[in-house]
Scaffold this motif. Structure first.
Motif, mmCIF file in Angstrom:
data_model
loop_
_atom_site.group_PDB
_atom_site.id
_atom_site.type_symbol
_atom_site.label_atom_id
_atom_site.label_comp_id
_atom_site.label_asym_id
_atom_site.label_seq_id
_atom_site.Cartn_x
_atom_site.Cartn_y
_atom_site.Cartn_z
ATOM 1 N N TYR A 120 0.841 -1.206 0.000
ATOM 2 C CA TYR A 120 0.000 0.000 0.000
ATOM 3 C C TYR A 120 0.872 1.250 0.000
ATOM 4 O O TYR A 120 0.655 2.184 -0.780
ATOM 5 C CB TYR A 120 -0.908 -0.018 1.231
ATOM 6 N N ALA A 121 1.894 1.263 0.870
ATOM 7 C CA ALA A 121 2.775 2.425 0.963
ATOM 8 C C ALA A 121 3.617 2.568 -0.305
ATOM 9 O O ALA A 121 3.845 3.680 -0.795
ATOM 10 C CB ALA A 121 3.683 2.288 2.182
ATOM 11 N N THR A 122 4.063 1.458 -0.838
ATOM 12 C CA THR A 122 4.848 1.498 -2.076
ATOM 13 C C THR A 122 4.037 2.086 -3.218
ATOM 14 O O THR A 122 4.533 2.895 -4.010
ATOM 15 C CB THR A 122 5.320 0.082 -2.448
ATOM 16 N N CYS A 123 2.781 1.687 -3.296
ATOM 17 C CA CYS A 123 1.893 2.210 -4.339
ATOM 18 C C CYS A 123 1.719 3.717 -4.191
ATOM 19 O O CYS A 123 1.728 4.461 -5.174
ATOM 20 C CB CYS A 123 0.550 1.492 -4.273
ATOM 21 N N LYS A 124 1.563 4.180 -2.955
ATOM 22 C CA LYS A 124 1.418 5.612 -2.710
ATOM 23 C C LYS A 124 2.676 6.379 -3.122
ATOM 24 O O LYS A 124 2.612 7.459 -3.719
ATOM 25 C CB LYS A 124 1.129 5.851 -1.226
ATOM 26 N N LEU A 125 3.833 5.819 -2.796
ATOM 27 C CA LEU A 125 5.088 6.480 -3.136
ATOM 28 C C LEU A 125 5.269 6.586 -4.649
ATOM 29 O O LEU A 125 5.734 7.600 -5.165
ATOM 30 C CB LEU A 125 6.264 5.709 -2.532
ATOM 31 N N LYS A 126 4.918 5.523 -5.354
ATOM 32 C CA LYS A 126 5.063 5.537 -6.809
ATOM 33 C C LYS A 126 4.202 6.626 -7.437
ATOM 34 O O LYS A 126 4.582 7.251 -8.425
ATOM 35 C CB LYS A 126 4.683 4.173 -7.385
ATOM 36 N N LYS A 127 3.026 6.852 -6.856
ATOM 37 C CA LYS A 127 2.122 7.878 -7.377
ATOM 38 C C LYS A 127 2.473 9.271 -6.868
ATOM 39 O O LYS A 127 1.928 10.264 -7.355
ATOM 40 C CB LYS A 127 0.685 7.548 -6.978
ATOM 41 N N GLY A 128 3.373 9.333 -5.887
ATOM 42 C CA GLY A 128 3.728 10.623 -5.314
ATOM 43 C C GLY A 128 2.657 11.171 -4.398
ATOM 44 O O GLY A 128 2.545 12.389 -4.222
ATOM 45 N N GLU A 129 1.868 10.288 -3.806
ATOM 46 C CA GLU A 129 0.767 10.705 -2.943
ATOM 47 C C GLU A 129 1.171 10.626 -1.472
ATOM 48 O O GLU A 129 2.146 9.966 -1.106
ATOM 49 C CB GLU A 129 -0.460 9.819 -3.201
ATOM 50 N N TYR A 130 0.371 11.298 -0.649
ATOM 51 C CA TYR A 130 0.634 11.280 0.790
ATOM 52 C C TYR A 130 0.458 9.871 1.341
ATOM 53 O O TYR A 130 -0.453 9.137 0.970
ATOM 54 C CB TYR A 130 -0.321 12.232 1.518
ATOM 55 N N CYS A 131 1.350 9.511 2.244
ATOM 56 C CA CYS A 131 1.278 8.204 2.896
ATOM 57 C C CYS A 131 1.685 8.380 4.354
ATOM 58 O O CYS A 131 2.649 9.088 4.665
ATOM 59 C CB CYS A 131 2.204 7.206 2.202
ATOM 60 N N ALA A 201 13.120 5.263 0.659
ATOM 61 C CA ALA A 201 12.084 4.813 -0.273
ATOM 62 C C ALA A 201 11.807 5.872 -1.340
ATOM 63 O O ALA A 201 11.556 5.548 -2.501
ATOM 64 C CB ALA A 201 10.806 4.492 0.496
ATOM 65 N N MET A 202 11.859 7.136 -0.963
ATOM 66 C CA MET A 202 11.643 8.213 -1.932
ATOM 67 C C MET A 202 12.727 8.202 -3.005
ATOM 68 O O MET A 202 12.448 8.376 -4.193
ATOM 69 C CB MET A 202 11.612 9.565 -1.207
ATOM 70 N N ARG A 203 13.961 7.990 -2.590
ATOM 71 C CA ARG A 203 15.059 7.917 -3.570
ATOM 72 C C ARG A 203 14.884 6.703 -4.478
ATOM 73 O O ARG A 203 15.126 6.772 -5.690
ATOM 74 C CB ARG A 203 16.402 7.839 -2.841
ATOM 75 N N GLU A 204 14.474 5.605 -3.892
ATOM 76 C CA GLU A 204 14.310 4.375 -4.670
ATOM 77 C C GLU A 204 13.227 4.526 -5.728
ATOM 78 O O GLU A 204 13.314 3.926 -6.806
ATOM 79 C CB GLU A 204 13.977 3.218 -3.736
ATOM 80 N N HIS A 205 12.211 5.335 -5.440
ATOM 81 C CA HIS A 205 11.108 5.513 -6.384
ATOM 82 C C HIS A 205 11.245 6.802 -7.188
ATOM 83 O O HIS A 205 10.264 7.330 -7.718
ATOM 84 C CB HIS A 205 9.771 5.494 -5.636
ATOM 85 N N ASP A 206 12.496 7.282 -7.285
ATOM 86 C CA ASP A 206 12.845 8.384 -8.199
ATOM 87 C C ASP A 206 12.074 9.668 -7.930
ATOM 88 O O ASP A 206 11.608 10.343 -8.851
ATOM 89 C CB ASP A 206 12.636 7.948 -9.664
ATOM 90 N N TRP A 207 11.927 10.003 -6.662
ATOM 91 C CA TRP A 207 11.347 11.305 -6.337
ATOM 92 C C TRP A 207 12.341 12.392 -6.735
ATOM 93 O O TRP A 207 13.554 12.183 -6.732
ATOM 94 C CB TRP A 207 11.052 11.384 -4.834
ATOM 95 N N GLN A 208 11.810 13.559 -7.059
ATOM 96 C CA GLN A 208 12.674 14.660 -7.448
ATOM 97 C C GLN A 208 13.579 15.065 -6.288
ATOM 98 O O GLN A 208 13.184 15.034 -5.123
ATOM 99 C CB GLN A 208 11.841 15.856 -7.905
ATOM 100 N N LYS A 209 14.793 15.454 -6.658
ATOM 101 C CA LYS A 209 15.800 15.750 -5.647
ATOM 102 C C LYS A 209 15.371 16.885 -4.723
ATOM 103 O O LYS A 209 15.606 16.833 -3.508
ATOM 104 C CB LYS A 209 17.116 16.113 -6.335
ATOM 105 N N ASP A 210 14.720 17.916 -5.279
ATOM 106 C CA ASP A 210 14.327 19.046 -4.433
ATOM 107 C C ASP A 210 13.257 18.652 -3.420
ATOM 108 O O ASP A 210 13.211 19.179 -2.300
ATOM 109 C CB ASP A 210 13.848 20.214 -5.296
#
Length: 225
Positions: A120-131, A201-210
């Protein structure tokens, strides 16, 4: 056969040419003139012989080259046929044993334990949504580690989408909200656990650096406050 290009004019005054000299010698032609005549005739004939000899050697060399080219072409065709057969066999092997040939990611081997949050949390992170941060605490990570994907992935749950429609989704993407601790109710220790795991987890799912740096600054301010 001797190379005619290396042939030398014979000695026409030797005993081998006595008869020839006698036939050419007369009152007006002396021995010296006979030798010159025989030499000229020999040169003319030798030039013709050399020309024929060279032509014959050229034909032999060309025939040898043609044979070599033919052999090389046949070998290339055989190798191509063999390579095509090997590629076809390998392609068939890939189809039959897909798992065996799954590409190996080029990444460093983890030096410590790998924290994998709940689906569930992984899915949220991939979408960039609040978790909720709870999913990144040690307790939640332990629950996720014991999660049986092979069994639970077969289960479906009915959820209401944002557009109001009901859709079936894997049960692994849902979560009993009553078991989740709200962010404001987390202990300081749980907050520290979650912040570290969430950043990874954010880095792993390619969140923007800023975005990642913003979270780092936010949590740093909270910790030193």
């Amino acid at each position: 056969m001797e190379n005619l290009n290396l042939a030398t004019r014979p000695d026409f005054l030797s005993g081998d040419f006595v008869d020839a000299c006698l036939q050419l010698t007369n009152d007006t032609v002396n021995d010296e003139q006979v030798v010159r005549i025989l030499g000229t005739l020999w040169d003319i004939q030798n030039a013709k012989d050399i020309q024929r000899w060279n032509a014959c050697k050229d034909e032999e060399a060309q025939f040898t080259r043609d044979l070599a080219d033919q052999a090389a072409e046949e070998l290339a065709q055989q190798q191509l046929h063999l390579r095509n057969e090997e590629e076809a066999a390998l392609a068939e092997e890939h189809k039959k044993n897909k798992v065996k040939y799954v590409p190996v990611p080029d990444m460093e081997v983890p030096m410590g334990p790998v924290d994998i949050p709940a689906p569930y949390a992984t899915c949220k992170l991939k979408k960039g949504e609040y978790c909720e941060l709870y999913f990144f605490t040690n307790v939640s990570l332990a629950e996720a580690e014991s999660f049986n994907v092979s069994i639970d992935d077969e289960a479906l749950a009915l959820l209401k989408a944002d557009n109001g429609q009901h859709i079936w989704v894997p049960a692994s993407n849902t979560r009993d909200k009553s078991a989740v601790i709200k962010d404001e109710d987390l202990t300081w220790e749980q907050f520290g656990e979650a912040s570290v795991c969430l950043l990874s987890a954010m880095r792993e799912h390619d969140w923007q650096k800023d975005r990642i740096e913003m979270h780092v600054k936010f949590w740093t301010v909270l910790e030193v406050h």
